[in-house]
Design an enzyme around this catalytic site. Sequence first.
Site, PDB file in Angstrom:
ATOM      1  N   HIS A 155      70.996  17.150  25.183  1.00  0.00           N
ATOM      2  CA  HIS A 155      70.226  15.831  24.120  1.00  0.00           C
ATOM      3  C   HIS A 155      70.762  16.029  23.044  1.00  0.00           C
ATOM      4  O   HIS A 155      70.859  15.136  22.151  1.00  0.00           O
ATOM      5  CB  HIS A 155      68.618  15.897  24.420  1.00  0.00           C
ATOM      6  N   ASP A 167      68.304   9.694  19.577  1.00  0.00           N
ATOM      7  CA  ASP A 167      67.075  10.045  19.950  1.00  0.00           C
ATOM      8  C   ASP A 167      66.065   8.580  19.613  1.00  0.00           C
ATOM      9  O   ASP A 167      66.529   7.700  19.595  1.00  0.00           O
ATOM     10  CB  ASP A 167      66.230  11.313  19.581  1.00  0.00           C
ATOM     11  N   TYR A 171      55.394   7.159  19.351  1.00  0.00           N
ATOM     12  CA  TYR A 171      55.123   7.211  20.898  1.00  0.00           C
ATOM     13  C   TYR A 171      54.138   6.353  21.407  1.00  0.00           C
ATOM     14  O   TYR A 171      54.203   5.465  22.516  1.00  0.00           O
ATOM     15  CB  TYR A 171      55.019   8.547  21.597  1.00  0.00           C
TER      16      TYR A 171
END
Length: 282
Positions: A263, A100, A207
């Site tokens: 994921h 990730d 982010y």
Amino acid sequence: MNHTFVETNGIRLHVVQAGPVDGPLLILLHGFPEFWYGWKRQIEPLAAAGYQVWVPDQRGYNLSDKPAGIEAYTIDTLAADVVGLIERAGQQKAVLVGHDWGAAVAWWTAATYPDRVERLVVMNVPHPAVMKRFVSRDLGQMRRSWYIGFFQLPKLPEWLSSLGDWSMLARTLRKSSRRGTFSEADLQQYKTAWGQPGALRAMINWYRATLQKPPKRSPRIRIIVPTLLIWGAQDQFLKRDMAQPSIDLCDNGRLVFLEQATHWVQHEEADRVNTLLLEFLQ
């Protein structure tokens, strides 16, 4: 496992260490919304194979420092943290393994500091150039990446994420993984980490920085270190179409799809992932 704190790049990171101190250095880099605990099924097998395993809580997460401001979480800074860890270990190079966001940091470190990376293993995240292309041009990936835009909002993501005993984050882990991947005991560990003062804002600032504070370094596109890309094909967040173009940008790369994994590939297929890791490294 030994829990310690390591100074790097002007901050202090909490690092879990295992394995022989004279073994080859291997750094495991977690993603969002995890912390070192996300590698709990990889640490002991890698240490038993003779590696000096370092597993940091990356900056902003769990027990590590959480500097204020979005600019503290640029990809250049995150890569510099990793290089600092390698230096503090007294090593010239390390094997980097990332998942990730940790995979994004590992890609960037290998691209900007190839002389510091012995081998690279990334899981379920594409090469940064491929990610940029798909997020800007591929409608399907744009839909899957909606949360990146949501996280740009001030304060609201933190508030919503913390409601109801962190129900939004916990539900995201559960709904995007195979049934039973994250137990109640696991989620309690995560909730404790998310609840550390300042952690949630710092985690989301990763982010924000990716859009608001673009990197200043211009690394080479091609990855020159040996690379293994492991991809859980049932990923709800990132299209598998990005995997092959990513490995095409590696001089010496191998791609392995785990067709039934999501994921959260290192959790769901721990034995297979560990076997692939050790085969690639040895």
